[in-house]
Write a protein that holds these residues in place. Sequence first.
Motif, PDB file in Angstrom:
ATOM      1  N   VAL A   3       0.864  -1.172   0.000  1.00 49.37           N
ATOM      2  CA  VAL A   3       0.000   0.000   0.000  1.00 49.37           C
ATOM      3  C   VAL A   3       0.907   1.232   0.000  1.00 49.37           C
ATOM      4  O   VAL A   3       1.734   1.399   0.913  1.00 49.37           O
ATOM      5  CB  VAL A   3      -0.938   0.010   1.221  1.00 49.37           C
ATOM      6  CG1 VAL A   3      -1.824   1.249   1.186  1.00 49.37           C
ATOM      7  CG2 VAL A   3      -1.785  -1.256   1.248  1.00 49.37           C
ATOM      8  N   VAL A   4       0.765   2.071  -1.031  1.00 48.91           N
ATOM      9  CA  VAL A   4       1.684   3.190  -1.252  1.00 48.91           C
ATOM     10  C   VAL A   4       0.910   4.501  -1.267  1.00 48.91           C
ATOM     11  O   VAL A   4      -0.167   4.591  -1.868  1.00 48.91           O
ATOM     12  CB  VAL A   4       2.431   3.012  -2.586  1.00 48.91           C
ATOM     13  CG1 VAL A   4       3.414   4.175  -2.807  1.00 48.91           C
ATOM     14  CG2 VAL A   4       3.156   1.674  -2.631  1.00 48.91           C
ATOM     15  N   TYR A   5       1.455   5.509  -0.600  1.00 57.51           N
ATOM     16  CA  TYR A   5       0.877   6.848  -0.623  1.00 57.51           C
ATOM     17  C   TYR A   5       1.866   7.789  -1.302  1.00 57.51           C
ATOM     18  O   TYR A   5       3.049   7.796  -0.965  1.00 57.51           O
ATOM     19  CB  TYR A   5       0.583   7.352   0.795  1.00 57.51           C
ATOM     20  CG  TYR A   5       0.047   8.760   0.818  1.00 57.51           C
ATOM     21  CD1 TYR A   5      -1.240   9.029   0.369  1.00 57.51           C
ATOM     22  CD2 TYR A   5       0.824   9.813   1.272  1.00 57.51           C
ATOM     23  CE1 TYR A   5      -1.737  10.324   0.378  1.00 57.51           C
ATOM     24  CE2 TYR A   5       0.337  11.120   1.279  1.00 57.51           C
ATOM     25  CZ  TYR A   5      -0.943  11.365   0.832  1.00 57.51           C
ATOM     26  OH  TYR A   5      -1.433  12.644   0.827  1.00 57.51           O
ATOM     27  N   TYR A   6       1.382   8.565  -2.275  1.00 55.48           N
ATOM     28  CA  TYR A   6       2.246   9.497  -2.992  1.00 55.48           C
ATOM     29  C   TYR A   6       1.846  10.935  -2.655  1.00 55.48           C
ATOM     30  O   TYR A   6       0.768  11.387  -3.020  1.00 55.48           O
ATOM     31  CB  TYR A   6       2.148   9.268  -4.500  1.00 55.48           C
ATOM     32  CG  TYR A   6       3.096  10.102  -5.346  1.00 55.48           C
ATOM     33  CD1 TYR A   6       4.265  10.657  -4.812  1.00 55.48           C
ATOM     34  CD2 TYR A   6       2.852  10.310  -6.697  1.00 55.48           C
ATOM     35  CE1 TYR A   6       5.138  11.395  -5.575  1.00 55.48           C
ATOM     36  CE2 TYR A   6       3.728  11.057  -7.487  1.00 55.48           C
ATOM     37  CZ  TYR A   6       4.861  11.599  -6.919  1.00 55.48           C
ATOM     38  OH  TYR A   6       5.737  12.338  -7.694  1.00 55.48           O
ATOM     39  N   LEU A  37       4.891   2.248   1.979  1.00 56.46           N
ATOM     40  CA  LEU A  37       5.832   3.166   1.336  1.00 56.46           C
ATOM     41  C   LEU A  37       5.150   4.509   1.156  1.00 56.46           C
ATOM     42  O   LEU A  37       4.003   4.583   0.702  1.00 56.46           O
ATOM     43  CB  LEU A  37       6.257   2.605  -0.032  1.00 56.46           C
ATOM     44  CG  LEU A  37       7.072   3.510  -0.957  1.00 56.46           C
ATOM     45  CD1 LEU A  37       8.414   3.868  -0.333  1.00 56.46           C
ATOM     46  CD2 LEU A  37       7.279   2.828  -2.312  1.00 56.46           C
ATOM     47  N   VAL A  38       5.854   5.587   1.520  1.00 60.26           N
ATOM     48  CA  VAL A  38       5.392   6.941   1.237  1.00 60.26           C
ATOM     49  C   VAL A  38       6.332   7.534   0.191  1.00 60.26           C
ATOM     50  O   VAL A  38       7.546   7.582   0.398  1.00 60.26           O
ATOM     51  CB  VAL A  38       5.381   7.823   2.499  1.00 60.26           C
ATOM     52  CG1 VAL A  38       4.983   9.259   2.135  1.00 60.26           C
ATOM     53  CG2 VAL A  38       4.421   7.257   3.535  1.00 60.26           C
ATOM     54  N   LEU A  39       5.767   7.943  -0.930  1.00 64.71           N
ATOM     55  CA  LEU A  39       6.547   8.544  -2.001  1.00 64.71           C
ATOM     56  C   LEU A  39       6.464  10.067  -1.910  1.00 64.71           C
ATOM     57  O   LEU A  39       5.438  10.619  -1.515  1.00 64.71           O
ATOM     58  CB  LEU A  39       6.023   8.089  -3.361  1.00 64.71           C
ATOM     59  CG  LEU A  39       6.169   6.595  -3.665  1.00 64.71           C
ATOM     60  CD1 LEU A  39       5.461   6.255  -4.966  1.00 64.71           C
ATOM     61  CD2 LEU A  39       7.635   6.204  -3.736  1.00 64.71           C
ATOM     62  N   SER A  40       7.543  10.710  -2.315  1.00 67.58           N
ATOM     63  CA  SER A  40       7.627  12.162  -2.226  1.00 67.58           C
ATOM     64  C   SER A  40       8.182  12.729  -3.524  1.00 67.58           C
ATOM     65  O   SER A  40       9.130  12.183  -4.095  1.00 67.58           O
ATOM     66  CB  SER A  40       8.554  12.552  -1.062  1.00 67.58           C
ATOM     67  OG  SER A  40       8.906  13.919  -1.123  1.00 67.58           O
ATOM     68  N   ASN A  41       7.617  13.827  -3.987  1.00 68.95           N
ATOM     69  CA  ASN A  41       8.171  14.541  -5.132  1.00 68.95           C
ATOM     70  C   ASN A  41       9.483  15.236  -4.785  1.00 68.95           C
ATOM     71  O   ASN A  41      10.185  15.717  -5.663  1.00 68.95           O
ATOM     72  CB  ASN A  41       7.183  15.592  -5.631  1.00 68.95           C
ATOM     73  CG  ASN A  41       6.900  16.643  -4.564  1.00 68.95           C
ATOM     74  OD1 ASN A  41       6.309  16.340  -3.531  1.00 68.95           O
ATOM     75  ND2 ASN A  41       7.338  17.874  -4.797  1.00 68.95           N
ATOM     76  N   SER A  42       9.812  15.267  -3.495  1.00 68.67           N
ATOM     77  CA  SER A  42      10.990  15.988  -3.001  1.00 68.67           C
ATOM     78  C   SER A  42      11.986  15.025  -2.375  1.00 68.67           C
ATOM     79  O   SER A  42      11.657  14.307  -1.433  1.00 68.67           O
ATOM     80  CB  SER A  42      10.552  17.029  -1.961  1.00 68.67           C
ATOM     81  OG  SER A  42      11.662  17.536  -1.257  1.00 68.67           O
ATOM     82  N   GLU A  43      13.214  15.044  -2.893  1.00 71.00           N
ATOM     83  CA  GLU A  43      14.268  14.226  -2.295  1.00 71.00           C
ATOM     84  C   GLU A  43      14.643  14.769  -0.918  1.00 71.00           C
ATOM     85  O   GLU A  43      14.835  14.007   0.037  1.00 71.00           O
ATOM     86  CB  GLU A  43      15.487  14.220  -3.217  1.00 71.00           C
ATOM     87  CG  GLU A  43      16.517  13.169  -2.894  1.00 71.00           C
ATOM     88  CD  GLU A  43      17.536  13.035  -4.011  1.00 71.00           C
ATOM     89  OE1 GLU A  43      17.282  12.258  -4.960  1.00 71.00           O
ATOM     90  OE2 GLU A  43      18.575  13.719  -3.943  1.00 71.00           O
ATOM     91  N   LEU A  60      10.062  10.238  -5.722  1.00 67.07           N
ATOM     92  CA  LEU A  60       9.583   9.974  -7.080  1.00 67.07           C
ATOM     93  C   LEU A  60       9.237  11.327  -7.681  1.00 67.07           C
ATOM     94  O   LEU A  60       8.219  11.923  -7.347  1.00 67.07           O
ATOM     95  CB  LEU A  60       8.361   9.050  -7.073  1.00 67.07           C
ATOM     96  CG  LEU A  60       7.795   8.685  -8.452  1.00 67.07           C
ATOM     97  CD1 LEU A  60       8.809   7.854  -9.236  1.00 67.07           C
ATOM     98  CD2 LEU A  60       6.475   7.933  -8.330  1.00 67.07           C
ATOM     99  N   PHE A  61      10.106  11.808  -8.561  1.00 67.06           N
ATOM    100  CA  PHE A  61       9.973  13.169  -9.075  1.00 67.06           C
ATOM    101  C   PHE A  61       8.813  13.308 -10.065  1.00 67.06           C
ATOM    102  O   PHE A  61       8.389  12.344 -10.695  1.00 67.06           O
ATOM    103  CB  PHE A  61      11.264  13.600  -9.773  1.00 67.06           C
ATOM    104  CG  PHE A  61      12.463  13.663  -8.875  1.00 67.06           C
ATOM    105  CD1 PHE A  61      12.393  14.298  -7.636  1.00 67.06           C
ATOM    106  CD2 PHE A  61      13.666  13.090  -9.259  1.00 67.06           C
ATOM    107  CE1 PHE A  61      13.506  14.370  -6.807  1.00 67.06           C
ATOM    108  CE2 PHE A  61      14.783  13.153  -8.441  1.00 67.06           C
ATOM    109  CZ  PHE A  61      14.707  13.787  -7.212  1.00 67.06           C
TER     110      PHE A  61
END
Length: 254
Positions: A3-6, A37-43, A60-61
């Motif tokens: 289960v992933v949150y972006y 997993l939490v995805l972020s547009n920001s490194e 994840l840009f």
Amino acid sequence: MPVVYYDADVPMSLPEYGGMDTGFNIYLGADPGEYDLVLSNSEGGVPRLLELGAKRAEALFWGADPELFAPLPVEKENDVFFYAYGDKFRRNWMRELIGEPSRRLNDVDFALGGTDFRGDIGRARELGYFPVNLLSHVISASRINLNVARKPHAEVYASSTSRLFELAAAGAAIVTNPYEGIERWFEPGKELLVVSGADEAAGAYRTLLDDPAVAAELGRRARERVLEEHTFADRARRLLDLVGVRSPSAAVTP
């Protein structure tokens, strides 16, 4: 099944920046650890997401669809163009890249797409809202396209936004305010120009307007970089890798 949150609006979405423009703070009382997993547009925002409780966080840009955003053979209508929703957290840079240069360069046309600009926009014409399917046209119809990043995105390392990739995919000659980590995606001086204030902005505009071939080459290189590294297909492949799926076919169960 993971289960992933972006969260595609880090760091603006973080509690210290007040959450979303609507006032909705998505992390207030939330437990990011509920997700695998939490995805972020920001490194640069990844460590903060871990602090907030994420078990695992990865960058994840943003990217662009090079078919939706592509150079179009249209007549030039604007000299310097910027589109966005509002000037929150970027009012100072809009003054430096738009307001002040528009007063110094009386023979240069400045235009804005979008709404809710409350700060100094100088002589810039406001064109109103453009739907996504018309953005390639107005980008292509502009000799110079601006990226004016909001302060949180500009200061937190490699905090991607959609605009930068859309402009590049459309072959725009891009001028941007300083942006921490921009070299992760584009080479300053070769694929776009970074200016530190009104003086440099006015000089860059004059150079690009006086020599359209230089502007065209800047845009060509930017689009090439998108095609090589920054399409949504590239982002999809990274997403599959992050969730442990090595190819699309592997995700299909017979």
